[in-house]
Design a protein around this motif. Structure first.
Motif, short mmCIF file in Angstrom:
data_model
loop_
_atom_site.label_atom_id
_atom_site.label_comp_id
_atom_site.label_asym_id
_atom_site.label_seq_id
_atom_site.Cartn_x
_atom_site.Cartn_y
_atom_site.Cartn_z
N ARG A 73 -35.49 -5.56 -4.38
CA ARG A 73 -35.90 -6.85 -4.43
C ARG A 73 -35.07 -7.74 -5.20
NH1 ARG A 73 -42.06 -9.04 -5.28
NH2 ARG A 73 -41.74 -8.40 -7.29
N LEU A 94 -36.38 -6.15 -0.10
CA LEU A 94 -37.68 -6.70 0.08
C LEU A 94 -37.26 -8.29 -0.51
CD1 LEU A 94 -40.70 -6.78 0.50
CD2 LEU A 94 -40.76 -6.29 -1.82
N PRO A 96 -38.44 -11.91 -1.56
CA PRO A 96 -39.43 -12.66 -2.00
C PRO A 96 -39.80 -14.03 -1.43
CG PRO A 96 -37.94 -12.68 -4.00
CD PRO A 96 -37.47 -11.84 -2.62
N GLN A 150 -41.01 -11.00 2.31
CA GLN A 150 -42.49 -11.22 1.84
C GLN A 150 -43.15 -12.34 2.31
OE1 GLN A 150 -41.64 -9.60 -2.47
NE2 GLN A 150 -43.61 -9.95 -2.21
N GLU A 152 -46.23 -14.67 1.12
CA GLU A 152 -47.18 -14.61 -0.04
C GLU A 152 -47.46 -15.88 -0.52
OE1 GLU A 152 -45.15 -12.35 -3.30
OE2 GLU A 152 -43.12 -13.47 -2.68
N PHE A 173 -43.89 -7.98 4.38
CA PHE A 173 -44.61 -7.41 3.03
C PHE A 173 -45.36 -8.42 2.52
CE2 PHE A 173 -44.63 -4.08 -0.21
CZ PHE A 173 -45.09 -4.85 -1.19
N GLY A 175 -47.37 -10.02 -0.71
CA GLY A 175 -47.40 -9.99 -2.10
C GLY A 175 -49.05 -10.52 -2.23
N ILE A 214 -47.45 -3.76 1.83
CA ILE A 214 -48.26 -4.27 0.73
C ILE A 214 -48.08 -3.56 -0.54
CG2 ILE A 214 -50.47 -3.11 1.34
CD1 ILE A 214 -51.59 -6.07 1.32
#
Ligand SMILES: O=C(O)C(=O)C[C@H](O)[C@@H](O)CO
Length: 266
Positions: A73, A94, A96, A150, A152, A173, A175, A214
């Motif tokens: 990440r 990954l 963000p 992500q 999120e 994914f 967050g 997750i």
């Protein structure tokens, strides 16, 4: 000889659940220790861990020939850092705080060589090509990259369908901590409203044929997420493991009852 097979990407495609752990200590030694702990993947956290490029490269190296796959990440999803990480051998990313299809499409281009992307040619200097010992690396690398973005935030939640539909995005994914914070529930990722958002994101991700990821440090919460359909999940962090194990050992020796109080986020 082709680029290394991405075993994590292959497992997701075959529908095999992948269990992971967060690595935020910024230590190649710790990553190497954890690579023998039986996890399918280890997230090298360049966003919240004290990591710079040399340290991330050393952690990728520590996992390089282990059964535990390195997921990296970066602090942000920017082409210049992805280019360096790719050449250091990272194959699974990954990214963000992705909030639009436009962002996701730019990320896909950043991790692919032309004509499908803008990745600079330099892997002959790096671990990615086994230091130029992989003759067919350039023509086989794209297919072994796994891009996880992500979602999120409320903006990402609202854009889930357009993000999940992007060709080249392999998974979404969630967050929970940042999603809760943006929903006005800072420190409360287990709130019902957050769970409802997670349920929706998982459903839409599945509808687009993408993998659902997750993380949590709560095993009861992990069971809930697994029941919701998580395809890959981190169930703890190296930091939490170290803190909890050290404190439990002290309490055990001193015959102390109870456990230390933890903060709301993780
Ligand atoms: O928002 C989240 O939750 C995540 O993206 C995971 C956290 O960043 C990380 O702190 C896990 O410990």
């Amino acid at each position: 000889m082709a680029a290394p097979k991405n075993t994590f990407k292959a497992a997701l495609r075959e529908g095999r659940f992948q269990l992971g752990l967060w690595a935020a200590l910024g230590s190649a030694y710790a990553a190497e220790i954890l690579s023998g702990s039986g996890y399918d993947w280890l997230l090298i956290d360049g966003e919240h861990g004290p990591n710079d490029m040399p340290l991330i490269s050393a952690q990728i190296g520590a996992l390089h020939r282990s059964p535990t796959h390195a997921m990296v990440r970066p602090p942000m999803g920017e082409a210049w850092i992805l280019k360096q990480l790719l050449d250091q051998g990272a194959q699974t990313f990954l990214i963000p705080m992705v909030e639009s299809a436009k962002e996701a499409e730019a990320l896909v281009r950043a991790v692919r060589y032309p004509p499908h992307g803008i990745r600079g040619v330099g892997a002959g200097l790096g671990r990615a090509s086994d230091f130029n010992r992989t003759p067919d690396y350039l023509t086989t690398a794209n297919d072994e990259i796994c891009l996880i973005v992500q979602v999120e935030s409320r903006a990402g939640l609202a854009a889930i369908d357009e993000i999940a539909a992007v060709e080249g995005v392999d998974g979404i994914f969630i967050g929970p901590s940042d999603l809760a914070a943006d929903m006005g529930l800072l420190g409360n990722p287990g709130a019902p409203e957050v769970l409802a958002a997670i349920t929706h994101i998982f459903a839409r991700t599945k509808a687009h044929g993408k993998a659902r990821g997750i993380m949590t440090v709560s095993l009861p919460q992990a069971a809930v997420y697994r029941d919701l359909g998580a395809d890959f999940m981190a169930i703890g962090t190296d930091v939490n493991c170290l803190v909890s194990a050290a404190e439990a050992l002290r309490r055990s020796f001193l015959g102390e009852e109870g456990s230390e109080k933890r903060g709301g986020g993780y």
